[in-house]
Design an enzyme around this catalytic site. Structure first.
Site, PDB file in Angstrom:
ATOM      1  N   GLU A  72       9.353  -4.700   3.006  1.00 47.01           N
ATOM      2  CA  GLU A  72       8.141  -4.631   3.837  1.00 47.01           C
ATOM      3  C   GLU A  72       8.420  -3.904   5.163  1.00 47.01           C
ATOM      4  OE1 GLU A  72       4.944  -5.729   3.539  1.00 47.01           O
ATOM      5  OE2 GLU A  72       4.991  -6.975   1.751  1.00 47.01           O
TER       6      GLU A  72
HETATM    7  C1  LIG Z   1       2.427  -4.046   2.418  1.00 42.53           C
HETATM    8  C2  LIG Z   1       1.672  -5.268   2.117  1.00 42.53           C
HETATM    9  N1  LIG Z   1       2.346  -6.415   1.956  1.00 42.53           N
HETATM   10  C3  LIG Z   1       1.613  -7.548   1.676  1.00 42.53           C
HETATM   11  C4  LIG Z   1       0.281  -7.548   1.562  1.00 42.53           C
HETATM   12  C5  LIG Z   1      -0.456  -8.796   1.286  1.00 42.53           C
HETATM   13  N2  LIG Z   1      -1.329  -8.674   0.182  1.00 42.53           N
HETATM   14  C6  LIG Z   1      -0.317  -6.360   1.727  1.00 42.53           C
HETATM   15  N3  LIG Z   1      -1.635  -6.261   1.648  1.00 42.53           N
HETATM   16  N4  LIG Z   1       0.372  -5.193   2.026  1.00 42.53           N
END
Ligand SMILES: Cc1ncc(CN)c(N)n1
Length: 225
Positions: free
Chosen positions: A216
């Site tokens: 992330e």
């Molecule tokens: C990159 C990312 N990570 C998590 C989520 C959570 N659905 C999201 N929308 N986008």
């Protein structure tokens, strides 16, 4: 970093255990520069527009990941829950992107994702590999990290003013309601799976959780280029 062999403590659920054991990665995500800029209402428009493209692609990835989780589910309750998750993604979230691209007069994202930067491709490829090769508890542990981190930082950010209506709408999609219920369910699945999991599976679940948080970070660096 691959976690050392994992043991679930008796009193608290495994979801809380792995979040606490990976606090460095968790804190890095929920305190990322992108999150801080949203919370301080200073996210540059150009960063938001690039993020929207990468995010649209990630939501499409999440559809594939949860569809593979559904294919690996063994109970009717799991299938119903995962069908609800998929409904939220293909309707609420994809509807959001169609509307926002129209409102901001942005061209739609290319479906193959060829133009994605490495940070966005890394999260996509990691999630798809986990979905293809992992067991259901591993897939759910990886997606728990992504969903829970978003629920946490969006809930906190939503208590601050966000002046861009499209950004406000995106943050609010991750606060309360069906999204929060999804996080509660994912946590309950991980907690339940951990009660009967082998040490190897516990470690695999924790690795998936941590790896997703680690992926992330470059994803959210990418829109700043
Ligand atoms: C990159 C990312 N990570 C998590 C989520 C959570 N659905 C999201 N929308 N986008």
């Amino acid at each position: 970093m691959i976690p050392a062999e994992t043991t679930p403590p008796a009193a608290e659920g495994f979801s809380l255990t792995i979040r606490a054991r990976n606090k460095d990665a968790w804190d890095a995500m929920v305190g990322h520069r992108f999150v801080q800029d949203v919370r301080a209402d200073r996210l540059p428009d150009a960063v938001f527009q690039r993020y929207l493209r990468y995010e649209h692609a990630f939501v499409e990835t999440a559809v594939t990941v949860f569809a593979q989780a559904l294919a690996k589910a063994s109970t009717t309750d799991q299938r119903r829950r995962l069908a609800t998750v998929l409904h939220g993604l293909v309707f609420d979230q994809i509807d959001y992107f169609e509307a926002v691209f129209r409102d901001l007069r942005m061209a739609p994202t290319d479906e193959a994702g060829a133009s994605l930067p490495d940070g966005a491709k890394g999260l996509r490829d990691g999630a798809l590999a986990l979905a293809a090769n992992g067991s259901l508890p591993e897939i759910l542990a990886g997606m728990l990290a992504a969903e829970w981190a978003y629920e946490t930082w969006c809930t906190e950010a939503s208590s601050h003013p966000i002046s861009h209506p499209s950004l406000k709408a995106w943050v609010d999609l991750h606060v309360g309601g069906a999204f929060a219920e999804q996080v509660v369910w994912l946590r309950a699945e991980i907690d339940a799976a951990a009660l009967t999991a082998s040490p190897a599976l516990l470690t695999a679940m924790e690795t998936a959780f941590r790896r997703t948080l680690e992926l992330e970070l470059p994803f959210h660096d990418a829109p700043y280029r």
